[in-house]
Design a protein around this motif. Structure first.
Motif, short mmCIF file in Angstrom:
data_model
loop_
_atom_site.label_atom_id
_atom_site.label_comp_id
_atom_site.label_asym_id
_atom_site.label_seq_id
_atom_site.Cartn_x
_atom_site.Cartn_y
_atom_site.Cartn_z
N ARG A 1 0.83 -1.22 0.00
CA ARG A 1 0.00 0.00 0.00
C ARG A 1 0.86 1.26 0.00
O ARG A 1 0.38 2.34 0.33
CB ARG A 1 -0.94 -0.02 1.21
CG ARG A 1 -2.02 -1.11 1.09
CD ARG A 1 -2.99 -1.07 2.26
NE ARG A 1 -4.04 -2.05 2.10
CZ ARG A 1 -4.96 -2.33 3.02
NH1 ARG A 1 -4.94 -1.67 4.18
NH2 ARG A 1 -5.89 -3.23 2.79
N THR B 1 0.32 -5.08 5.50
CA THR B 1 -1.11 -5.12 5.22
C THR B 1 -1.34 -5.00 3.71
O THR B 1 -0.53 -4.44 2.99
CB THR B 1 -1.85 -3.98 5.93
OG1 THR B 1 -1.28 -2.72 5.52
CG2 THR B 1 -1.73 -4.11 7.44
N GLY B 2 -2.47 -5.54 3.27
CA GLY B 2 -2.83 -5.42 1.87
C GLY B 2 -1.95 -6.21 0.94
O GLY B 2 -1.85 -5.89 -0.26
N HIS B 3 -1.30 -7.26 1.46
CA HIS B 3 -0.37 -8.03 0.64
C HIS B 3 -1.09 -9.20 -0.01
O HIS B 3 -1.76 -9.98 0.67
CB HIS B 3 0.78 -8.54 1.50
CG HIS B 3 1.84 -9.28 0.74
ND1 HIS B 3 2.42 -8.77 -0.39
CD2 HIS B 3 2.41 -10.49 0.96
CE1 HIS B 3 3.32 -9.64 -0.85
NE2 HIS B 3 3.32 -10.68 -0.04
N HIS B 4 -0.95 -9.33 -1.32
CA HIS B 4 -1.54 -10.46 -2.04
C HIS B 4 -0.44 -11.38 -2.52
O HIS B 4 0.49 -10.95 -3.20
CB HIS B 4 -2.36 -9.99 -3.24
CG HIS B 4 -2.85 -11.12 -4.10
ND1 HIS B 4 -3.84 -11.98 -3.69
CD2 HIS B 4 -2.46 -11.54 -5.34
CE1 HIS B 4 -4.06 -12.88 -4.65
NE2 HIS B 4 -3.23 -12.63 -5.66
#
Length: 440
Positions: free
Chosen positions: A14, A123-126
């Motif tokens: 992010r 956070t927000g890790h794919h």
């Protein structure tokens, strides 16, 4: 740690911003290859636990910091003070005092620098999920494979084991030398042993930092990056041990001169470095997925490793086609398409090992270390080796460089180095014979 000179911030998905403008942002773009090629996730048969992904990310960040911060700018032209910030999924584990102690100790052993590593929540890790199939083979053993003599010897030996489950070799591509690495891998396949062998290719080529300046030439954290990649693959295969094959001579790597002590000589597979790495893994891993890193060749000299390779069925030509060089000529701008220079310390150890096992060494080297017309700067390792071999080496010398861990017997390490010195001494005899022939 206070007073850091260099601050590097590994960017999260992010694009979380650094605390202030002291920090240099780094991330996936710091590598030349695409993420898919670097991580090799699509080649894995199962999921990778978060802790192993975290370890791989930390190792990648440390590797880029190691390349972007030039030692020439340090006061002593070596020791750097580096602050590194990395996002991790298992934040609470990485924040513990034990983990901080282990990671900073490991990095200091490897590089000789002063590190301060800070962790923040990711956070927000794919993550690209592995395409799991019931028919995907699961390895029973994982080993790093560089295309060098040691990794070839170990791969050949383990391919002859009567095991229906595959041996997985994790290979990081070497710039300009991929064809050689593939050719060396084919030598293992040609043995046609009873055990299936699989190759996991990975990459790690750093891109420039935008300054237009050459990146740092030393690369002491590269071994950590390779180990983290192999650990990550092992978790996906459900394997509890990663083998990093390195002859004991170069794993201990006793300094030829006082100027090469500690991290001035590579320590990536030194027993103390492996102990710190294993302590770090134990501190961050899930209870059911801990992986231990082991050097299976820790008590063998280069010559003994070469003999094991011959015993496994490899030919002298197979051994001579490998890569040992610290500074391969093929990488050098305008250099010849040759893998081994013949004059650096790893090449000198290689020469002695092949002579010990085969009686001859037909490797096409760029130069002879004892050649009269060799430039002065290129003969540095040979002159240092001559002085070291002609001098006295005692048990106290084993203990005064990088300390051995408590579970490593100093007398065994001393005996290993003694045997290695005997192999290397043959080079002195060859040099003397060449000098006598020239004089005649």
């Amino acid at each position: 740690m206070t007073g850091s000179d260099h601050f590097l911030w590994w960017r999260g998905p992010r694009r979380d911003r650094p605390r202030d403008d002291r920090w240099m942002e780094i991330g996936e773009e710091a590598f030349q290859e695409s993420e898919r090629r670097i991580t090799g996730r699509h080649h894995l048969p199962g999921p990778v636990p978060d802790w192993a992904e975290d370890l791989f990310r930390v190792a990648r960040a440390a590797f880029i910091a190691d390349k972007y911060v030039r030692r020439t700018r340090a006061q002593d032209r070596w020791t750097r003070r580096i602050s590194l910030a990395v996002p991790v999924t298992e934040h609470e584990r990485w924040q513990s005092a034990a983990v901080r102690t282990h990671i900073t100790a490991l990095l200091q052993i490897l590089t000789g620098d002063l590190w301060d590593v800070d962790f923040r929540p990711l956070t927000g890790h794919h993550v690209e999920e592995a395409m799991v199939s019931a028919d995907d083979p699961r390895a029973s053993e994982v080993a790093l494979f560089s295309g060098g003599l040691d990794s070839l010897s170990w791969a050949a030996t383990r391919s002859r084991v009567d095991d229906s489950r595959p041996l997985l070799l994790v290979m990081f591509r070497e710039i300009g030398l991929l064809r050689l690495q593939q050719r060396v891998y084919k030598a293992v396949e040609r043995l046609d042993g009873p055990r299936p062998v699989m190759l996991l290719p990975m990459s790690q080529t750093p891109a420039g930092d935008g300054s237009g300046l050459r990146l740092e030439t030393s690369s002491r954290t590269r071994g950590l990056l390779y180990a983290a990649g192999a650990i990550r693959a092992a978790t996906a295969h459900g394997v509890g041990t990663v083998h990093i094959p390195e002859n004991g001579q170069l794993a201990l790597n006793p300094p030829l001169t006082p100027a090469r002590s500690a991290a001035c000589s590579t320590r990536s597979v030194h027993p103390r470095a492996l102990r710190s790495l294993n302590a770090l893994v134990a501190a961050v891993a899930d209870a059911g997925s801990v992986v231990r890193v082991v050097n299976p060749l820790a008590w063998l000299t280069k010559g003994e490793v070469c003999r094991a390779a011959r015993d496994a069925g490899l030919t002298s030509s197979d051994l001579e086609s490998t890569l040992s060089c610290g500074k391969p000529p093929a990488r050098r701008s305008g250099g010849p398409p040759i893998a081994n220079c013949g004059v650096c310390f790893p090449c000198l150890v290689r020469r002695s090992g092949l002579l010990h096992a085969n009686g001859t060494d037909g490797t096409p080297y760029e130069a002879l270390p004892w050649a009269e017309d060799l430039p002065l700067d290129r003969g540095t390792d040979w002159r240092a080796l001559q002085r070291w071999l002609l001098g006295r080496y005692a048990l106290t010398d084993v203990l005064t460089d990088t300390p051995l861990p408590p579970d490593t017997e100093p007398t065994m390490a001393f005996d290993l180095i003694r045997r290695g010195r005997e192999e290397l001494a043959r080079l002195l005899q060859i040099a003397d014979a060449a000098e006598a022939a020239d004089a005649a």
